[in-house]
Scaffold this active site. Structure first.
Site, PDB file in Angstrom:
ATOM      1  N   CYS A  67     -19.194  -0.933 -17.699  1.00 51.10           N
ATOM      2  CA  CYS A  67     -19.161  -0.482 -16.304  1.00 51.10           C
ATOM      3  C   CYS A  67     -20.427  -0.914 -15.576  1.00 51.10           C
ATOM      4  O   CYS A  67     -21.541  -0.643 -16.042  1.00 51.10           O
ATOM      5  CB  CYS A  67     -19.026   1.042 -16.247  1.00 51.10           C
ATOM      6  SG  CYS A  67     -19.044   1.685 -14.554  1.00 51.10           S
ATOM      7  N   CYS A 124     -17.067   2.743 -20.526  1.00 53.90           N
ATOM      8  CA  CYS A 124     -18.410   2.835 -19.942  1.00 53.90           C
ATOM      9  C   CYS A 124     -19.317   1.679 -20.363  1.00 53.90           C
ATOM     10  O   CYS A 124     -20.226   1.299 -19.620  1.00 53.90           O
ATOM     11  CB  CYS A 124     -19.051   4.165 -20.324  1.00 53.90           C
ATOM     12  SG  CYS A 124     -18.160   5.610 -19.712  1.00 53.90           S
ATOM     13  N   CYS A 150     -13.086   2.509 -15.322  1.00 52.51           N
ATOM     14  CA  CYS A 150     -13.315   3.955 -15.184  1.00 52.51           C
ATOM     15  C   CYS A 150     -11.975   4.685 -15.291  1.00 52.51           C
ATOM     16  O   CYS A 150     -11.491   5.310 -14.348  1.00 52.51           O
ATOM     17  CB  CYS A 150     -14.006   4.254 -13.855  1.00 52.51           C
ATOM     18  SG  CYS A 150     -14.721   5.908 -13.759  1.00 52.51           S
ATOM     19  N   GLU A 166       0.821  -1.207   0.000  1.00 52.64           N
ATOM     20  CA  GLU A 166       0.000   0.000   0.000  1.00 52.64           C
ATOM     21  C   GLU A 166       0.861   1.266   0.000  1.00 52.64           C
ATOM     22  O   GLU A 166       0.508   2.265  -0.640  1.00 52.64           O
ATOM     23  CB  GLU A 166      -0.947   0.004   1.201  1.00 52.64           C
ATOM     24  CG  GLU A 166      -2.043  -1.047   1.139  1.00 52.64           C
ATOM     25  CD  GLU A 166      -2.986  -0.854  -0.042  1.00 52.64           C
ATOM     26  OE1 GLU A 166      -3.067   0.269  -0.573  1.00 52.64           O
ATOM     27  OE2 GLU A 166      -3.646  -1.831  -0.437  1.00 52.64           O
ATOM     28  N   CYS A 172     -24.622   6.665 -13.165  1.00 50.35           N
ATOM     29  CA  CYS A 172     -23.526   7.629 -13.330  1.00 50.35           C
ATOM     30  C   CYS A 172     -23.978   8.890 -14.064  1.00 50.35           C
ATOM     31  O   CYS A 172     -24.372   8.838 -15.233  1.00 50.35           O
ATOM     32  CB  CYS A 172     -22.375   6.963 -14.077  1.00 50.35           C
ATOM     33  SG  CYS A 172     -20.947   8.040 -14.321  1.00 50.35           S
TER      34      CYS A 172
END
Length: 374
Positions: free
Chosen positions: A213, A210, A203, A43, A219
């Site tokens: 998605c 799209c 995205c 991370e 959206c």
């Protein structure tokens, strides 16, 4: 929305990320604990860096420092050498500092036990180099606990979802609130990873996919017909352009002069070839001579140009002009650095250098090989 995203993740998520798996390579069950140390390291590496770039560094790191104890007891030189090329070198130093603090909290005997590691956001963000999103990702990934996050991918998704008309810098609290509202408390580990995977694979910043998605029907940006304009961007500030003269200084024994930055300087404890910023009206060769005398107290002779190239940082653009030089007189002294060394060209790989120096070292290798053949 939670169910739709989790169903998409089950089919299309990146289920191969090594630190998200159990030691035997299997996917974790709900609420099952994962080893925390590999997740924490990953991370931190992923801050401002893409997964494909991080993977080989993470693997090498885990070989060199397989446990928290190994990292806490490692030397600064070893840590920086493993981080070399990954950029944002303060992350490496802060991770090393955090390892020592975590070892005090957890204890050497418990470092392999996930139950001994902290599970609160406040404990993690108190560590050097750990922000709220990094802490939340560690906690949700390792413990499957509900902590919302807001990394770059998630900011982009949420901004498009609500058609956010503000720049990211002005809408942080709004997006944090939305991330908290959307979080699936029943499957936080998978939900957060699904969000990050959606941003990384669908995205996208440019040319978002799209058509595949799972959230397109929710959206605002999709219905407006131009998702790529979100998030709204604040006006860019012009970056200063600086010319930097660098000297690769040889002595009579074929050794090269390098110096080490002080720990409190930018890219502290890294090694570099001496040089500095060109002043107005100054010939670049004179810049190299002046800077090396000011930094190291020696006189040099500029022999020939080795390489010129541009290198961009987040806050400035640098044009490097690098020369092969020869020591004329004086003994190098670290007047503005931690220490100096004369090293053989083949030994340069044993010292951590900032990323821009790899171009100089490659050009130097190409310069030396023909010289040896003659």
């Amino acid at each position: 929305m939670q169910a739709v995203l989790l169903n998409w993740f089950a089919l299309h998520g990146r289920h191969w990320i090594p630190w998200k798996l159990k030691p035997n390579g299997a996917l974790p069950e709900k609420l099952e604990k994962l080893p925390v140390y590999p997740i924490w390291i990953a991370e931190v590496m992923l801050q401002q860096t893409q997964l494909k770039v991080v993977l080989p560094y993470w693997k090498n790191w885990m070989k060199a420092f397989p446990t928290l104890v190994d990292l806490a007891h490692a030397g600064d030189h070893e840590v920086l050498l493993l981080w070399q090329g990954l950029g944002y070198y303060s992350r490496a130093k802060r991770t090393h500092q955090s390892a020592k603090k975590l070892l005090e909290i957890i204890g050497s005997n418990n470092s392999l036990n996930p139950l001994a590691w902290p599970v609160s956001i406040s404990t993690w963000v108190d560590l050097p180099g750990i922000g709220r999103t990094t802490a939340a990702s560690i906690i949700s990934s390792a413990f499957d606990l509900p902590e919302a996050l807001l990394d770059g991918n998630v900011k982009r998704i949420l901004s498009r979802l609500i058609g956010n008309e503000q720049s990211l810098s002005r809408s942080s609290s709004k997006l944090w609130s939305l991330s908290n509202d959307l979080l699936d408390y029943d499957s936080p580990r998978n939900f957060n990873q699904a969000l990050m995977d959606l941003g990384a694979t669908v995205c996208l910043p440019k040319n978002p996919k799209c058509f595949c998605c799972p959230w397109k029907s929710y959206c605002c940006a999709y219905y407006q017909g131009d998702p790529s304009k979100f998030p709204m961007k604040a006006p860019k500030k012009a970056l200063p352009n600086l010319v930097i003269g660098i000297g690769i200084v040889f002595n009579d024994f074929g050794e090269i002069l390098i110096d080490q930055r002080k720990p409190d300087q930018t890219m502290g404890s890294m090694w570099e070839f001496p040089g500095g910023k060109q002043e107005k009206g100054e010939l670049i060769e004179d810049t190299v001579i002046r800077e090396i005398h000011e930094e190291l107290g020696v006189h040099i002779k500029v022999l020939q140009n080795l390489i010129e190239f541009d290198h961009c940082y987040s806050h400035k653009k640098l044009h490097f002009v690098v020369y092969i030089c020869k020591l004329s007189s004086g003994i190098p002294k670290p007047l503005s650095s931690l220490q100096t060394k004369w090293v053989k060209p083949d030994d340069l790989i044993n010292y951590p250098f900032p990323a821009a120096n790899k171009y100089m070292i490659k050009a130097l290798q190409d310069y030396i090989v023909p010289s040896k053949e003659k």
